[in-house]
Design an enzyme around this catalytic site. Structure first.
Site, PDB file in Angstrom:
ATOM      1  CB  THR A  49      -0.913   0.026   1.242  1.00 27.78           C
ATOM      2  OG1 THR A  49      -0.117   0.351   2.401  1.00 27.78           O
ATOM      3  CG2 THR A  49      -1.594  -1.322   1.469  1.00 27.78           C
ATOM      4  CB  CYS A  50       0.183   4.852  -0.088  1.00 27.73           C
ATOM      5  SG  CYS A  50      -1.060   5.053   1.199  1.00 27.73           S
ATOM      6  CB  SER A 105      -3.348   2.695   9.751  1.00 24.75           C
ATOM      7  OG  SER A 105      -3.744   1.437   9.256  1.00 24.75           O
ATOM      8  CD  GLN A 116      -5.151  -0.433   1.060  1.00 25.98           C
ATOM      9  OE1 GLN A 116      -4.694  -0.434   2.206  1.00 25.98           O
ATOM     10  NE2 GLN A 116      -4.993   0.596   0.237  1.00 25.98           N
ATOM     11  CB  ALA A 186     -10.202   6.132 -11.447  1.00 30.16           C
ATOM     12  CB  ILE A 190      -9.223   9.259  -6.427  1.00 32.52           C
ATOM     13  CG1 ILE A 190      -7.759   9.655  -6.644  1.00 32.52           C
ATOM     14  CG2 ILE A 190     -10.134  10.178  -7.235  1.00 32.52           C
ATOM     15  CD1 ILE A 190      -7.408  11.076  -6.248  1.00 32.52           C
TER      16      ILE A 190
END
EC number: 1.2.1.70
Length: 413
Positions: A49-50, A105, A116, A186, A190
């Site tokens: 993930t980010c 997180s 995720q 998308a 977002i």
């Protein structure tokens, strides 16, 4: 079989390292197949993930995973040992449950990570990377996480990176209904940003995406305009807020394009938030006057303030994680004991069948069924007790006190 997690996250590694260790959904299947080709790696799940990249597996040594990660071409020149962490067995189970619950997180309690993780699990299972150990662990993690989120307030007062970005934008533009907003990407992030902005009064949106059809799907419910990525330079001068979150491996918005847009905007401020990893907006853009560019790491201060509303719930959730992790490990031990119990039962049943066959044959040669049954019972008892008796005598001879005490408890003596 051991359980191991090895990886990096927003606490252990800076953005410059994390963005080099991102596995897109398109790359993940090949990455997992490559990992499974490594010696001793039989099961693996890759979560990217980010804010984190973690590998969940069943190998003994974290060095095996570190070696594989270090082979990734994008990590050339980076010593991952300075940034990686490893957790084993119950610590691994505890860690996975904390991650799934949002306790680990950047935004405490955020719900996106669970989705995720589920997607990562389904992908790994689909390509055959999940075996009995991970196949047992992750459904238990999902069940525990569901219980934690339903029985605590860890998910109350929703905050997320998307929500934090909107809060930050409002510090620059207090009236979002007067702003023109460009959203790039998308995906789920977002969509969340879009929803938060709309709920805060914003109404003028442009949605840029690699696939125009997907951009239109997101844009239509909000009466927004969908555009192509190639149109971004044309629209930059028109917008006040730019928020980007794609999986692009190269920057989509360059410093030069922003510089040109600023000249056309006559130096009006431009708020930009880059939520992507790797980054979508060239970092040098932050050097431009009148540009307020924030990346994921910049959001940590604001997010830290929002964490206070969830601290009490987090303590309760942490206690539940500990309880659930211990419960899982105990259940795992019960499962492992099941194999021993099965083999013991099979052995006794084999001895029974052997003696029963002898007894039935004996019935054909005698008129004394009581003697046959007594002989059968005597022989079966001796056969069953022979091995345990031998082992107990050996334990007594070798002064294995603990084994003798365990035998007393096992046989209720």
């Amino acid at each position: 079989m051991p359980l191991l997690v090895c990886g990096i996250n927003h606490q252990s590694a800076p953005l410059t390292v994390r963005e080099k260790l991102v596995f897109t959904p398109e790359r993940t299947p090949l990455a997992l197949q490559s990992l499974l080709a490594e010696k001793a790696v039989n099961e693996a799940l890759l979560l990217s993930t980010c804010n984190r990249t973690e590998i969940y597996t069943t190998v003994d040594e974290a060095a095996t995973i570190l070696r594989w990660l270090s082979k990734q071409p994008q990590l050339s020149g980076i010593d991952l040992r300075s940034f990686c962490y490893a957790r084993r067995d119950i610590e691994m189970v505890r860690h996975v449950m904390r991650v799934g619950s949002g306790l680990d997180s950047m935004v405490l309690g955020e719900p996106q990570i669970l989705g995720q993780m589920k997607q990562a699990y389904l992908l790994a299972r689909r390509i055959g990377a999940v075996g009995s150990e991970l196949g047992r662990l992750f459904p238990a993690v999902f069940a525990a996480t569901k219980r934690i989120r339903s029985e605590t307030a860890i998910g109350a007062n929703p905050v997320s990176i998307a929500y934090a970005v909107v809060q930050l934008a409002k510090r620059i533009f207090s009236h979002l209904n007067q702003c023109q907003i460009l959203l790039i990407g998308a995906g789920e992030t977002i969509e969340l940003v879009f929803s938060h902005l709309y709920n805060q009064g914003a109404r003028h949106f442009f949605i840029a995406n690699r696939t125009l059809t997907r951009a239109k799907q997101i844009a239509e419910p909000y009466h927004a305009q969908a555009i192509r990525l190639s149109d971004i330079p044309t629209y930059l001068p028109k917008v006040d807020i730019v928020i980007s979150a794609t999986m692009s491996q190269l920057p989509l918005v360059g410093k030069g394009a922003v510089e040109s847009a600023l000249r056309q905007r006559k130096r009006r401020p431009l708020f930009m938030a880059d939520l992507a990893l790797p980054r979508d907006i060239e970092p040098e853009t932050a050097q431009l006057e009148d540009v307020y560019l924030y990346n994921i790491d910049d959001l940590q201060t604001l997010i830290a303030q929002n964490r206070q509303t969830r601290e009490a719930a987090a303590k309760q959730a942490e206690a539940m994680v500990e309880m659930q992790a211990i419960h899982y490990m105990r259940q795992l031990q019960v499962h492992k004991a099941g194999d021993t119990i099965r083999r013991f039962r099979e052995r006794v049943e084999m001895l029974r069948d052997q003696e029963l066959e002898k007894a039935l044959a004996h019935f054909q040669r005698t008129n004394d069924p009581k003697a046959v049954i007594a002989h059968f019972a005597h022989n079966l008892t001796n056969k069953i007790l022979h091995q345990p008796t031998t082992k107990l005598r050996q334990a007594a001879y070798e002064d294995q006190v603990q084994l003798l005490l365990s035998a007393k408890e096992l046989f209720d003596l």
